[in-house]
Enzyme design. Structure first.
Site, PDB file in Angstrom:
ATOM      1  N   ASP A 177       0.929  -1.453   0.376  1.00 11.86           N
ATOM      2  CA  ASP A 177       0.079   0.115  -0.126  1.00 11.86           C
ATOM      3  C   ASP A 177       0.673   1.231  -0.002  1.00 11.86           C
ATOM      4  OD1 ASP A 177      -1.532   2.538   0.178  1.00 11.86           O
ATOM      5  OD2 ASP A 177      -3.660   1.128   2.080  1.00 11.86           O
ATOM      6  N   HIS A 182       0.610   8.220   2.954  1.00 11.97           N
ATOM      7  CA  HIS A 182       1.397   7.960   4.350  1.00 11.97           C
ATOM      8  C   HIS A 182       2.902   7.940   4.444  1.00 11.97           C
ATOM      9  CE1 HIS A 182      -2.532   5.593   4.470  1.00 11.97           C
ATOM     10  NE2 HIS A 182      -2.536   4.550   3.632  1.00 11.97           N
TER      11      HIS A 182
END
Length: 286
Positions: A177, A182
């Site tokens: 991911d 992030h």
């Protein structure tokens, strides 16, 4: 020139997202365990000679599926968020090998101003369901779907700290991911957050480690997991896992009942005094 008209959200129900076979080795499984909070002393999670693979690793291997739906234009990938996750474990993941998966769109719920797309990934080891909350895609006349569950009114019977590391999001994203929010401060701000935040699946998987200990099980004995992502977690946050056992059975401490052949928990994960994972349920075999 006008923007192209998006397909109504309800029309995506039942849409096949394809099949994929993903290979992995012991190094990947160990990296995953470290990324969700395993210690160097957890030799059966981080040492290849004793390795047991965490069942939630299947979610990292299946990350391609929700990404595939976004790439097809079902929703705006800049504003859609991961709302909830379910995992049903069918069999243990081997230490290394290949996992063949089929993905499709299950239910699509109409929340009025938003839609919730359920992406289902099926393999011989697990069935995983992503719930993706997509603003601007609702109002198509579909069913609203289930409401968010609430925490039990009684005090929890078990509570444990879940510490996250400052570099945890940077580590977890190596598992597949790699959404920029992030790791990149600018992308995080564009997503409405003050700084890069931790993957919800990382927070939820991290909670299964102390939850397993609460019922005398091994984390690799997880057989089912679900929860809703209620608020962001930032790398370095110290979280609290609160757990209840159905029927009010005490989980640990004085008067604890011996572990049965399987153990079911309700749980929530708190950060800064508020839920970050709510409506959680976890089951372990033993």
């Amino acid at each position: 020139m006008s923007a192209p008209t998006r397909t109504p959200a309800g029309a995506w129900r039942g849409r096949e997202l394809g099949e994929r076979t993903v290979g992995y080795d012991e190094r990947d499984a160990i990296l995953y365990a470290l990324a969700v909070g395993a210690d160097a002393t957890d030799l059966d999670l981080v040492f290849e000679e004793r390795l047991r693979v965490l069942p939630t690793f299947a979610l990292a291997l299946a990350q391609w599926a929700p990404d595939a739906l976004g790439s097809l234009g079902a929703f705006d990938i800049r504003t859609a968020v991961h709302g909830a996750q379910r995992l049903q474990v069918r069999s243990p993941l081997p230490r290394s090998g290949k996992l063949s998966m089929r993905a499709y769109v299950g239910e699509v719920w109409d929340k009025g101003t938003a839609a919730v797309f359920e992406v289902v990934v099926v393999s011989e080891c697990a069935v995983a369901t992503w719930s993706l909350f997509a603003p601007g895609c609702g109002g198509f006349g579909g069913e609203r779907g289930p409401s968010a569950p609430t925490a039990p009114a009684e005090p929890p019977y078990h509570q444990a700290e879940v510490a996250t590391a400052p570099n945890q999001a940077a580590l977890y994203r190596l598992l597949g991911d790699r959404h920029a929010m992030h790791i990149d401060p600018e992308a995080a701000r564009a997503a409405g957050q003050p700084r890069p935040f931790l993957h919800g699946l990382c927070s939820m998987a991290a909670a299964t480690l102390p939850l397993a200990r609460a019922v005398g099980a091994h984390p690799a004995d997880l057989v089912r997991l679900e929860g809703r992502f209620a608020a962001p977690v930032f790398p370095g946050d110290r979280l609290t896992a609160r757990a209840w056992k159905p029927g009010g059975t005490r989980l640990s401490g004085p008067g604890a009942e011996p572990a049965a052949s399987s153990a079911e928990l309700r749980f929530e994960l708190l950060g800064g005094g508020r839920p970050v994972v709510s409506g959680g349920r976890a089951g372990f075999s033993s």
